[in-house]
Design a protein around this motif. Structure first.
Motif, mmCIF file in Angstrom:
data_model
loop_
_atom_site.group_PDB
_atom_site.id
_atom_site.type_symbol
_atom_site.label_atom_id
_atom_site.label_comp_id
_atom_site.label_asym_id
_atom_site.label_seq_id
_atom_site.Cartn_x
_atom_site.Cartn_y
_atom_site.Cartn_z
ATOM 1 N N ILE A 61 1.105 -0.896 -0.003
ATOM 2 C CA ILE A 61 -0.203 0.052 0.180
ATOM 3 C C ILE A 61 0.622 1.060 -0.075
ATOM 4 N N GLN A 62 0.458 2.078 -1.044
ATOM 5 C CA GLN A 62 0.797 3.593 -0.864
ATOM 6 C C GLN A 62 -0.094 4.283 -0.833
ATOM 7 N N PHE A 63 0.570 5.570 0.173
ATOM 8 C CA PHE A 63 -0.362 6.751 0.458
ATOM 9 C C PHE A 63 0.591 7.999 0.128
ATOM 10 N N ASN A 64 -0.920 8.640 0.202
ATOM 11 C CA ASN A 64 -1.073 10.117 -0.462
ATOM 12 C C ASN A 64 -1.518 10.850 0.305
ATOM 13 N N PRO A 65 -1.027 11.392 1.358
ATOM 14 C CA PRO A 65 0.529 11.619 0.978
ATOM 15 C C PRO A 65 1.157 10.134 2.224
ATOM 16 N N ASP A 66 2.171 10.290 3.201
ATOM 17 C CA ASP A 66 2.098 9.454 3.520
ATOM 18 C C ASP A 66 1.680 9.099 5.447
ATOM 19 N N CYS A 67 2.140 7.757 5.194
ATOM 20 C CA CYS A 67 1.441 7.376 6.753
ATOM 21 C C CYS A 67 1.025 7.702 7.684
ATOM 22 N N LYS A 68 2.149 8.363 7.548
ATOM 23 C CA LYS A 68 2.698 9.146 8.971
ATOM 24 C C LYS A 68 1.902 11.016 9.055
ATOM 25 N N THR A 69 2.151 11.387 7.714
ATOM 26 C CA THR A 69 0.948 12.505 7.918
ATOM 27 C C THR A 69 -0.757 12.275 7.860
ATOM 28 N N LEU A 70 -1.319 11.111 6.817
ATOM 29 C CA LEU A 70 -2.803 10.750 7.376
ATOM 30 C C LEU A 70 -3.159 10.748 9.235
ATOM 31 N N ILE A 71 -2.117 9.951 9.211
ATOM 32 C CA ILE A 71 -2.497 9.658 10.884
ATOM 33 C C ILE A 71 -2.396 10.777 11.535
ATOM 34 N N GLU A 72 -1.245 12.059 11.920
ATOM 35 C CA GLU A 72 -1.842 12.418 12.091
ATOM 36 C C GLU A 72 -2.820 13.539 11.732
ATOM 37 N N GLY A 73 -3.370 13.516 11.264
ATOM 38 C CA GLY A 73 -4.224 14.296 10.081
ATOM 39 C C GLY A 73 -5.467 13.916 11.313
ATOM 40 N N ALA A 74 -5.571 12.461 11.563
ATOM 41 C CA ALA A 74 -6.827 11.735 11.901
ATOM 42 C C ALA A 74 -6.612 12.393 13.731
ATOM 43 N N TRP A 75 -5.403 12.259 14.151
ATOM 44 C CA TRP A 75 -5.262 12.878 15.358
ATOM 45 C C TRP A 75 -5.544 13.945 15.790
ATOM 46 N N ASP A 76 -4.907 14.883 14.779
ATOM 47 C CA ASP A 76 -5.441 16.479 14.993
ATOM 48 C C ASP A 76 -7.139 16.670 15.256
ATOM 49 N N LEU A 77 -7.561 16.180 14.082
ATOM 50 C CA LEU A 77 -8.811 16.018 13.805
ATOM 51 C C LEU A 77 -9.801 16.535 14.915
ATOM 52 N N VAL A 78 -8.685 14.917 15.902
ATOM 53 C CA VAL A 78 -9.723 14.220 17.456
ATOM 54 C C VAL A 78 -9.744 15.322 18.315
#
Length: 156
Positions: A61-78
């Motif tokens: 699996i390739q993330f766009n953007p990268d995995c860390k950016t996606l997880i951090e974005g979800a974390w920020d939403l919480v």
């Protein structure tokens, strides 16, 4: 992502004490989530572990953007939904009790698995919701296996 969250959840549940008394209130749940989510050290460790688990489980699996950016974005939403002033961190014993109280609730498991897998499928369409749910439920069972049996019977 689901696998990472399951792995993180399993780590937390593994630390749960046996013999919990009652289901936490929504306010208790919000307080715990916000206290944890507001801790930068917790965010960094969880983000790294989640992405490592995702990359290990789904290496193609390739993330766009990268995995860390996606997880951090979800974390920020919480964190954005948390009331301000959540600086105090709960004790390890309090965290263990609350995690086990939550993890042993079938309704919470079903909603969490559904929401997590739907979100993962939305980001990575090649991962079917049913496959994600199957893996996540197994991880969830590993976590609840470390919680007292009396809690799961009492709270269901």
């Amino acid at each position: 992502c689901k696998t990472l969250i399951e792995g993180a959840w399993d780590l937390v549940v593994a630390r749960c004490p046996k013999g919990r008394e009652a289901f936490p209130s929504p306010a208790d749940i919000e307080k715990l989530v916000c206290e944890l989510a507001s801790q930068k050290q917790v965010e960094e460790k969880a983000t790294n572990e989640i992405c490592m688990l995702i990359n290990k489980t789904f290496p193609t699996i390739q993330f766009n953007p990268d995995c860390k950016t996606l997880i951090e974005g979800a974390w920020d939403l919480v964190v954005a939904h948390c009331p301000k002033g959540r600086e105090a961190f709960p004790s390890p014993a309090d965290l263990k009790k609350l995690v086990c109280k939550l993890a042993t609730q079938k309704q919470i498991e079903q909603k969490a698995v559904g929401a997590i897998c739907t979100a993962i499928h939305g980001e990575v369409g090649t991962i079917p919701v049913w496959a994600c749910a199957r893996v996540l439920k197994k991880k969830w069972e590993q976590v609840t296996g470390n919680c007292p049996k009396s809690m799961s019977v009492m709270l269901v």
